[in-house]
Design a protein around this motif. Structure first.
Motif, PDB file in Angstrom:
ATOM      1  N   LEU A 356      30.906 -20.955   0.225  1.00 29.10           N
ATOM      2  CA  LEU A 356      30.580 -19.836   1.919  1.00 29.10           C
ATOM      3  C   LEU A 356      30.225 -21.195   2.843  1.00 29.10           C
ATOM      4  O   LEU A 356      29.880 -22.090   2.314  1.00 29.10           O
ATOM      5  N   GLY A 357      30.526 -20.893   4.194  1.00 26.05           N
ATOM      6  CA  GLY A 357      30.633 -22.269   4.448  1.00 26.05           C
ATOM      7  C   GLY A 357      28.943 -22.463   5.366  1.00 26.05           C
ATOM      8  O   GLY A 357      28.689 -21.351   5.717  1.00 26.05           O
ATOM      9  N   TYR A 358      28.281 -23.252   5.815  1.00 23.15           N
ATOM     10  CA  TYR A 358      27.097 -24.074   6.482  1.00 23.15           C
ATOM     11  C   TYR A 358      27.498 -24.099   7.601  1.00 23.15           C
ATOM     12  O   TYR A 358      27.851 -26.006   7.484  1.00 23.15           O
ATOM     13  N   MET A 359      25.968 -24.092   8.288  1.00 23.30           N
ATOM     14  CA  MET A 359      26.517 -25.152   9.269  1.00 23.30           C
ATOM     15  C   MET A 359      25.215 -25.302   9.760  1.00 23.30           C
ATOM     16  O   MET A 359      24.455 -24.576  10.244  1.00 23.30           O
ATOM     17  N   LYS A 360      24.550 -26.504  10.310  1.00 23.13           N
ATOM     18  CA  LYS A 360      23.173 -26.583  10.204  1.00 23.13           C
ATOM     19  C   LYS A 360      22.983 -25.906  12.279  1.00 23.13           C
ATOM     20  O   LYS A 360      23.373 -25.964  13.054  1.00 23.13           O
ATOM     21  N   THR A 361      21.424 -25.584  12.743  1.00 26.52           N
ATOM     22  CA  THR A 361      21.232 -24.648  13.695  1.00 26.52           C
ATOM     23  C   THR A 361      20.438 -26.041  13.978  1.00 26.52           C
ATOM     24  O   THR A 361      20.336 -26.901  13.927  1.00 26.52           O
ATOM     25  N   ASP A 362      20.067 -25.806  15.254  1.00 26.22           N
ATOM     26  CA  ASP A 362      19.138 -26.669  16.297  1.00 26.22           C
ATOM     27  C   ASP A 362      18.591 -27.247  15.866  1.00 26.22           C
ATOM     28  O   ASP A 362      17.885 -27.886  15.415  1.00 26.22           O
ATOM     29  N   ALA A 363      17.390 -25.788  15.040  1.00 31.92           N
ATOM     30  CA  ALA A 363      16.260 -26.451  14.219  1.00 31.92           C
ATOM     31  C   ALA A 363      16.840 -27.510  12.739  1.00 31.92           C
ATOM     32  O   ALA A 363      15.596 -28.109  12.051  1.00 31.92           O
ATOM     33  N   GLY A 364      18.000 -27.589  12.460  1.00 30.10           N
ATOM     34  CA  GLY A 364      18.148 -28.387  11.323  1.00 30.10           C
ATOM     35  C   GLY A 364      18.535 -27.923  10.309  1.00 30.10           C
ATOM     36  O   GLY A 364      17.940 -28.513   8.691  1.00 30.10           O
ATOM     37  N   SER A 365      18.072 -26.239   9.936  1.00 30.45           N
ATOM     38  CA  SER A 365      18.288 -25.426   8.520  1.00 30.45           C
ATOM     39  C   SER A 365      19.981 -25.886   8.789  1.00 30.45           C
ATOM     40  O   SER A 365      20.137 -25.620   9.541  1.00 30.45           O
ATOM     41  N   TRP A 366      20.015 -24.973   7.839  1.00 28.75           N
ATOM     42  CA  TRP A 366      21.267 -24.151   7.061  1.00 28.75           C
ATOM     43  C   TRP A 366      21.616 -23.436   6.870  1.00 28.75           C
ATOM     44  O   TRP A 366      21.073 -22.997   6.996  1.00 28.75           O
ATOM     45  N   GLN A 367      22.566 -22.914   7.963  1.00 29.71           N
ATOM     46  CA  GLN A 367      22.928 -21.388   8.463  1.00 29.71           C
ATOM     47  C   GLN A 367      23.962 -20.521   7.352  1.00 29.71           C
ATOM     48  O   GLN A 367      25.337 -21.411   8.160  1.00 29.71           O
ATOM     49  N   ASP A 368      24.818 -19.504   6.978  1.00 29.70           N
ATOM     50  CA  ASP A 368      25.795 -19.476   6.749  1.00 29.70           C
ATOM     51  C   ASP A 368      26.708 -19.167   6.975  1.00 29.70           C
ATOM     52  O   ASP A 368      26.152 -18.696   8.620  1.00 29.70           O
ATOM     53  N   ASN A 369      28.419 -19.360   7.804  1.00 32.28           N
ATOM     54  CA  ASN A 369      29.016 -19.181   9.147  1.00 32.28           C
ATOM     55  C   ASN A 369      29.651 -18.122   8.412  1.00 32.28           C
ATOM     56  O   ASN A 369      30.482 -17.839   9.656  1.00 32.28           O
ATOM     57  N   SER A 370      29.088 -16.674   7.847  1.00 32.46           N
ATOM     58  CA  SER A 370      29.995 -15.246   8.057  1.00 32.46           C
ATOM     59  C   SER A 370      30.348 -14.424   8.868  1.00 32.46           C
ATOM     60  O   SER A 370      31.059 -13.745   9.401  1.00 32.46           O
ATOM     61  N   GLN A 371      29.024 -14.788   9.787  1.00 37.88           N
ATOM     62  CA  GLN A 371      29.342 -14.095  10.797  1.00 37.88           C
ATOM     63  C   GLN A 371      29.835 -14.494  12.365  1.00 37.88           C
ATOM     64  O   GLN A 371      30.066 -14.534  13.424  1.00 37.88           O
ATOM     65  N   THR A 372      30.671 -15.918  11.917  1.00 35.94           N
ATOM     66  CA  THR A 372      31.561 -16.509  13.092  1.00 35.94           C
ATOM     67  C   THR A 372      33.018 -16.495  12.578  1.00 35.94           C
ATOM     68  O   THR A 372      33.575 -16.558  13.715  1.00 35.94           O
ATOM     69  N   LEU A 373      33.314 -15.695  11.309  1.00 32.53           N
ATOM     70  CA  LEU A 373      34.369 -16.078  10.789  1.00 32.53           C
ATOM     71  C   LEU A 373      35.170 -14.267  11.090  1.00 32.53           C
ATOM     72  O   LEU A 373      34.551 -13.355  11.067  1.00 32.53           O
ATOM     73  N   SER A 374      36.593 -14.115  11.443  1.00 34.41           N
ATOM     74  CA  SER A 374      37.311 -12.995  11.440  1.00 34.41           C
ATOM     75  C   SER A 374      36.884 -12.474  10.142  1.00 34.41           C
ATOM     76  O   SER A 374      36.523 -12.873   9.435  1.00 34.41           O
TER      77      SER A 374
END
Length: 490
Positions: A356-374
């Motif tokens: 799973l891909g993880y992106m940094k949120t504005d708060a500095g935590s890691w969130q998985d990128n599932s909802q950004t993918l096709s």
């Protein structure tokens, strides 16, 4: 800036600066007596990075304060703001407090060098205008080669391993790395978590989202059909897709232009894609998100990196082969190359055990990128493979199992140039005549991927990461170290 945009292997922030003014020429080390001019250059550079690292809503006011009217008129505020957003995304917050390690030139033209926390090195060249309060008239930002110390070949595995461990401990790398020469594996290691919630670790067999690396596979598929006499590079789209819904693309755009990003076709990162991304799993579905958009320029009259162009190529592959794109790539590239873990997995296929891909949120935590993918990737990118798969792919290229060497050289001929990097038929091309490489990279939220293959001596460098921008610095350091430590061979 649309963070879904995957760019080619040329550093994204270097490519973006095509909007900006030319680089400063003939910068020279300034004399010891030039401390005042050096101070002015440092101050102006600090103001430049203040604009880059500012909150988006604050950038325009700072742009108006620190940049000359001529600079803004030539490039447009919107173009400059997009450039600053790109720089901020790729360089992160490092530049807000970074001090230059070297200042060259002055008093009105200078170049400053910086070293980021992950080891990347950056050059900023600026020219100032005005007397009372000098403003930035020109600028250019480019990557500098990492500083490395060559090691003996036998010491390479330990040096690479130490780097991976250090970057992982620092939170800057999660993914897998492989370095090989031909069939010889020099070193491979994975670090970090493939699924943080489930506690599943990354492995060297873990498939990662490749982003735009998949464009190479699309190019090879087109070249296979060309070698079989089923298409010509100069064919227009309409020859193979006579019912294509956009008449200008159908009648004027060629396969050559689609392969070189010179068609004028844009990308599918738009509102239509955002609205439908959770259902997109065919090339036709992707086409429908952008086919009605006007071309960015007349076919052949410009160059703009495109994700729409490869989708059209995917449809041509389907029309000629009678197979859907994903099946063609699996049968004619992945299977003969021995890429056991590679495929265009659907986003909801957890049995595939991809990272799973993880992106940094504005708060500095890691969130998985599932909802950004096709739902599934396209012929432009979004498939999956492991670093082992990319090694297998490189071996298949070297052994001519997918195409003959002359056919591959057609793909690897640089037909456009962005800085030091050339671009062929959906392959990036770089290096020197004595040690050239081909490859591609990929990037999107939670996705960072780099692949280099040195066709003349068989070197392979694959770095796949499942967090933002994590592969780039690692690949830059690896390629510098490997090239310094292993002599070139033919």
């Amino acid at each position: 800036m649309n963070r879904g945009l995957c760019r080619c292997i040329t550093a994204v922030w270097l490519a973006a600066l095509a909007l900006s003014s030319p680089a400063v020429a003939n910068a020279r080390p300034e004399a010891a007596s030039g401390q005042a001019s050096q101070g002015l250059m440092r101050q102006s550079a600090a103001q430049f990075w203040q604009v880059v690292t500012a909150k988006p809503e604050d950038r325009l006011a700072l742009l108006q304060r620190y940049f000359s009217p001529g600079m803004r008129e030539r490039n447009g505020d919107a173009g400059l703001l997009e450039t600053f957003a790109t720089l901020a995304e790729v360089l992160g917050s490092d530049m807000a407090s970074s001090r230059p390690t070297e200042v060259l030139g002055g008093p009105r033209e200078g170049e400053l060098h910086y070293t980021l926390s992950d080891g990347r090195r950056v050059s900023l060249k600026i020219t100032l205008a005005g007397d009372a309060a000098p403003l930035i008239e020109k600028f250019a930002v480019r990557p500098l080669p990492p500083k490395v110390t060559a090691v003996k070949p036998a010491q390479l595995p330990a040096a690479i391993d130490a780097r991976i461990k250090a970057e992982s401990r620092a939170g800057r790398f999660s993914g897998a790395v492989l370095v090989a020469r031909g069939d010889e594996l020099i070193h491979a290691r994975a670090a970090g978590m493939a699924d943080r919630q489930a506690g599943r670790a990354n492995l060297i067999d873990t498939p990662f989202n490749l982003g735009s690396i998949n464009k190479m596979f699309t190019a090879i598929a087109i070249a296979q059909l060309q070698a079989a006499g089923k298409l010509d590079w100069q064919d227009r789209v309409g020859r193979h897709l006579p019912d294509f819904p956009n008449a200008k693309i159908r009648d004027q755009v060629t396969i050559h232009q689609l392969l070189t990003h010179t068609s004028g076709v844009g990308s599918y990162w738009n509102e239509a894609h955002a609205a439908r991304r959770h259902e997109l799993d065919t090339q036709l579905g992707f086409l429908q998100t952008f086919v009605d958009q006007p071309l960015l320029f007349e076919p052949g009259a410009g160059l703009e990196y495109s994700n729409g162009g490869p989708v059209i190529l995917g449809l041509i592959i389907e029309a000629i082969s009678g197979m859907d794109y994903y099946s063609y790539i699996r049968k004619h590239i992945y299977e003969p190359a021995g890429m056991r873990w590679a495929d265009h997995f659907r986003r909801d296929d957890r049995s595939a055990k991809f990272a799973l891909g993880y992106m940094k949120t504005d708060a500095g935590s890691w969130q998985d990128n599932s909802q950004t993918l096709s739902l599934r990737g396209s012929a432009a990118g979004g498939g999956y493979a492991s670093v082992r798969d990319l090694h297998a792919f490189a071996r298949a290229l070297k052994q001519e199992r997918l195409l003959t060497r002359p056919q591959l050289e057609t793909l690897w001929e640089a037909r456009g140039q962005t800085g030091p990097i050339g671009y062929g038929y959906l392959f990036s091309v770089g290096g020197t005549p004595a040690r050239r490489w081909v490859g591609h990279n990929g990037g999107a939220p939670g996705i960072s991927a780099e692949f280099l293959f040195y066709p003349d001596d068989g070197l392979v460098i694959a770095v796949l990461a499942n967090q933002d921008h994590a592969a780039t610095a690692m690949r830059e350091w690896l390629s510098a170290l490997v090239e310094a430590s292993l002599p070139a061979r033919r």
